[in-house]
Design an enzyme around this catalytic site. Structure first.
Site, PDB file in Angstrom:
ATOM      1  N   ASP A 292       0.863  -1.161   0.000  1.00  0.00           N
ATOM      2  CA  ASP A 292       0.000   0.000   0.000  1.00  0.00           C
ATOM      3  C   ASP A 292       0.914   1.229   0.000  1.00  0.00           C
ATOM      4  O   ASP A 292       2.132   1.131   0.146  1.00  0.00           O
ATOM      5  CB  ASP A 292      -0.958  -0.044   1.204  1.00  0.00           C
ATOM      6  CG  ASP A 292      -2.207   0.784   0.938  1.00  0.00           C
ATOM      7  OD1 ASP A 292      -3.254   0.500   1.547  1.00  0.00           O
ATOM      8  OD2 ASP A 292      -2.139   1.705   0.107  1.00  0.00           O
TER       9      ASP A 292
HETATM   10  C1  GLC Z   1      -4.407   4.099  -0.220  1.00  0.00           C
HETATM   11  C2  GLC Z   1      -5.286   2.942   0.169  1.00  0.00           C
HETATM   12  C3  GLC Z   1      -5.345   1.837  -0.850  1.00  0.00           C
HETATM   13  C4  GLC Z   1      -5.235   2.441  -2.245  1.00  0.00           C
HETATM   14  C5  GLC Z   1      -3.838   3.039  -2.375  1.00  0.00           C
HETATM   15  C6  GLC Z   1      -3.624   3.711  -3.727  1.00  0.00           C
HETATM   16  O1  GLC Z   1      -3.659   4.530   0.876  1.00  0.00           O
HETATM   17  O2  GLC Z   1      -5.025   2.332   1.423  1.00  0.00           O
HETATM   18  O3  GLC Z   1      -6.572   1.123  -0.652  1.00  0.00           O
HETATM   19  O4  GLC Z   1      -5.434   1.442  -3.224  1.00  0.00           O
HETATM   20  O5  GLC Z   1      -3.562   3.966  -1.334  1.00  0.00           O
HETATM   21  O6  GLC Z   1      -4.439   4.853  -3.828  1.00  0.00           O
END
Ligand code: GLC
Length: 749
Positions: A292
């Protein structure tokens, strides 16, 4: 001919000469996928730095008109040091960057473009918790197929969805993004999303990679506080939080995303047990894992890595393939290899998995195949997409209460529309609304109702803001309430009160909204008040339940939400939604969910006040509205329950059936649910578990027999040592809600 092809020819010629072509080595243990040879020949050309480049992802800002790709990202792309970009979309935006990667780097390896296409791309569907309330797997698959059509038309190859985190705490804002509290429903819905996004052929230009996230346990964050600690026993991990991810793997999901949280002391992004032992070794997942956002860096804050370089080492060793936005892989991996701390094989494995995904998408055949202006113009907001979103909005609505048949509305009565969300076109598409429009494209509830009523029959007053302390507009609201035949109030949350980093310690309606409905009830004590809710989580509606005659939960119903909700309010669509998550009476009951354990001192049903039982002294144990609850404008009778046998052995299949009759005045859908209860186990078992459901349509007066097939595999569970199927006594029921008592039983020998 581009240089990449030229260099291939040289390498392939050399490989044939030296006879090192893998295909000749039939004994190769590697799983030979269709593109292994191509990946081998490409990797033979790549430097270590270029392989590391594939494991790096950067963000390009939410759109090409918003924050553009910062110069250093473009520099890294041109150096061949970036494998993927997120938050860049549109044909132009993606093609400009793809050209840099393909035409300005040594090997011309195409970029992957990823984006959070969670419940729609531009045509936005109801939020995922709402989609789960439809229990309609076909419609969920269809909606994600539409999202993939639109996203792929704007250069997107990969969505960071489905979010399959089981969630049982409404304080957690991200409960809005998943399928609620139940393992079986959540697992079935996970499969539907994966199939919708990926289709049955990733080489097609309208299919995109899906991503099961956030692995694992994110929804169990302590106190519902986002990113907070997760600690649970193996039985809960294996029986509750892992299954929807396993279902995603079984459905062929191509990527996984790490969770921000720690799992029993080890942050997911550095957790070998979940990513290597479970995901790869036990489940055989061979796609790639992305972190993430900046999650590698966060291993330092967790206190699991002493610095970012150490974090980089821990992540790649845990089996994490691509680094979203930490810059850690780009900065430290080569050094770690040179210092002998990271085996280059780990980088080769990660690079291979990422290249394989690009081959599967056909990006090496044509890196610009998702960059087609004609298709972009033709696909986005297609009328049938907007119509599908309207139908989903209707199917996701849950009729929580409907005293004296206050609903459906009829068109010869005037209504007073009151509330801060009546004319809303911004919040209605909810959180994580990708490239959805918040400036006017969405249909408000007001506009939806205008399709049914002439303006002469509609009066409006905002009454108050979503948040805020003043009640200055209560008077207007009271006046319009007095002047109309019925009152329809549209209340709820702001869209950014749920979703990421949006946990609430108070799950009541924000601001003065509850005071507003109290004021209206006081002003018109005998008039029907219909409460329409827009919210991203279960709310504490205990007060509203005493004030409104009818309550319709619409979640955030999306771009066509106003039309879909009006279709329900006026009876064009008979509501069929069922709660995928429990609505508590009060925050103090949390966590509360239908399939809890019995405890050693359960409350005796015939004596709820008995002393020394597992209960509160101030509130009943029961929720306000239970999982699986949802009313219809008609009524359904369940009868003629049958078991094919009351004793089965491990290899048998038990047939369980019931006849459902539409006993009311409206045709309608009913979500028929199958529950079992394992009465005695080597570890304690939930008081009931959903093991099947079927959504059926019955005309008024019509009856239908619904059958389920139960096998012993359906009764398997993890008992902290192994997955087991244990003989014993089981109860079984077919019902329209989780709020029931078992009447039937069978024995597994
Ligand atoms: C965010 C979220 C995740 C998302 C990623 C990209 O922090 O936790 O669910 O896909 O970043 O935006």
């Amino acid at each position: 001919m581009n240089k990449l092809i030229k260099s291939y020819i040289v390498v392939l010629f050399l490989m044939v000469l030296t006879g090192c072509n893998k295909a000749n080595n039939a004994k190769s243990k590697e799983i030979v996928t269709p593109f292994n040879a191509q990946v081998d020949s490409l990797m033979a050309l790549m430097t270590l730095q270029e392989k590391i480049g594939q494991t790096v992802m950067y963000s390009g800002g939410w759109s090409i008109t918003g924050p553009t790709v910062s110069s250093n990202n473009k520099k890294f792309i041109k150096e061949g040091n970036v494998g993927a970009m997120l938050n860049v979309y549109s044909v132009k935006g993606t093609r400009d960057l793809q050209k840099m990667a393909v035409e300005e780097t040594r090997l011309g390896i195409p970029l992957l473009f990823g984006y959070d296409v969670i419940h729609g791309f531009k045509t936005i569907f109801p939020i995922n918790l709402g989609l789960a309330a439809s229990w309609d797997l076909e419609d969920i698959e269809k909606g994600s197929r539409i999202a993939a059509e639109e996203a792929s038309a704007e250069g997107i190859h990969w969505t960071f969805a489905p979010m399959v985190d089981i969630a049982r705490d409404p304080r957690w804002g991200r409960i809005s993004e998943g399928a609620g509290e139940d393992v079986y429903l959540g697992s079935e819905i996970a499969k539907a999303y994966v199939k919708g996004f990926q289709g049955n052929d990733l080489s097609k230009y309208n299919t995109i990679l899906a991503c099961a996230k956030h692995f694992v346990g994110y929804g169990a964050a302590q106190a519902g506080r986002d990113y907070h600690t997760v600690n649970m026993g193996d039985d809960e991990l294996q029986n509750v939080y892992l299954p929807p991810f396993k279902a995603s793997v079984n459905a062929g999901v191509e990527t996984f995303m790490t969770a921000f949280n720690e799992v029993n002391g080890v942050p997911a992004t550095g957790n070998k047990f979940i990513f290597r032992d479970i995901l790869r070794d036990q489940w055989g997942f061979n796609g790639f894992v992305v972190t993430d956002y900046t999650a590698i860096n966060e291993l330092v804050m967790h206190g699991f890595a002493k610095d970012r370089k150490h974090a980089t080492e821990l992540a790649i060793k845990a089996g994490i393939d691509q680094d979203m936005m930490s810059s850690a892989n780009r900065q430290y991996l080569e050094e770690l290899v040179n210092e002998g701390k990271v085996d280059v094989k780990l980088i080769n494995d990660a690079c291979r998995r990422i290249l394989l995904a690009k081959y599967k998408l056909g990006l090496f055949d044509d890196p610009y195949r998702y960059c087609d202006e004609q298709r972009e113009k033709a696909i986005v907001y297609k009328p049938e997409f907007l119509e599908a979103a309207r139908h989903s909005a209707a199917m996701c609505s849950v009729l929580l209460k409907n005293d004296d048949e206050s609903l459906p509305l009829n068109t010869n009565q005037s209504i007073a529309l009151i509330g801060p969300l009546v004319k809303d076109k911004e919040n209605i598409i909810g959180n994580w609304a990708a490239a959805g429009d918040r400036k006017g494209k969405a249909i408000s509830i007001y506009e939806g109702i205008q399709e049914y009523l002439s303006n002469s029959k509609i009066s409006f007053a905002k009454g108050c803001e979503i948040e805020g302390k003043n009640d200055n507009d209560f008077k207007d609201a009271i006046n319009v309430a007095r002047s109309a035949d019925k009152v329809v109030m549209v209340l709820g949350e702001d869209y950014d009160m749920s979703g990421e980093a949006a946990s609430r310690t108070n799950i009541k309606l924000p601001g003065r909204q509850t005071d507003l409905i109290k004021a209206i009830r006081k002003a018109v004590p005998n008039k029907k008040i219909i409460l329409v809710l827009m919210n991203g989580r279960p709310l504490d509606l205990s007060e509203e339940d005493t004030l409104a005659d009818a309550i319709l939960e619409t979640w955030f119903p999306g771009t066509s939400g106003g039309y879909g909700v009006a279709d329900v309010l006026f009876g064009k669509y008979n509501p069929s939604g069922k709660l995928p998550v429990t609505f508590p009476r009060t925050l103090g009951q949390i966590p509360i969910y239908y399939n809890m354990k019995n405890t050693g001192r359960p409350i005796p049903p015939n004596n709820p006040k008995e002393d020394y039982k597992s209960n509160y002294i101030d509130v009943p144990n029961t929720p306000l509205y239970p999982f699986g609850h949802g009313l219809s404008y008609t009524t359904f009778k369940y009868s003629d329950f049958k078991l094919s046998s009351d004793i089965i052995n491990i290899s048998d299949t038990l047939s369980v059936s019931s006849t459902i009759t539409n006993t009311g005045d409206y045709d309608g859908h009913e979500i028929v649910q199958l529950y079992v209860h394992d009465k005695v186990g080597s570890i304690t078992r939930p008081v009931k578990e959903l093991k099947g459901f079927q959504k059926i349509f019955l005309k008024k007066g019509e009856s239908k027999e619904v059958q389920f097939q139960l096998t012993s595999k359906d009764l398997e569970f993890y008992n902290n040592k192994a997955f087991v199927i244990e003989s014993g006594d089981f109860e079984v029921a077919i019902t329209g809600t989780s709020n029931f008592d078992f009447q039937h039983a069978f024995k597994l020998e």
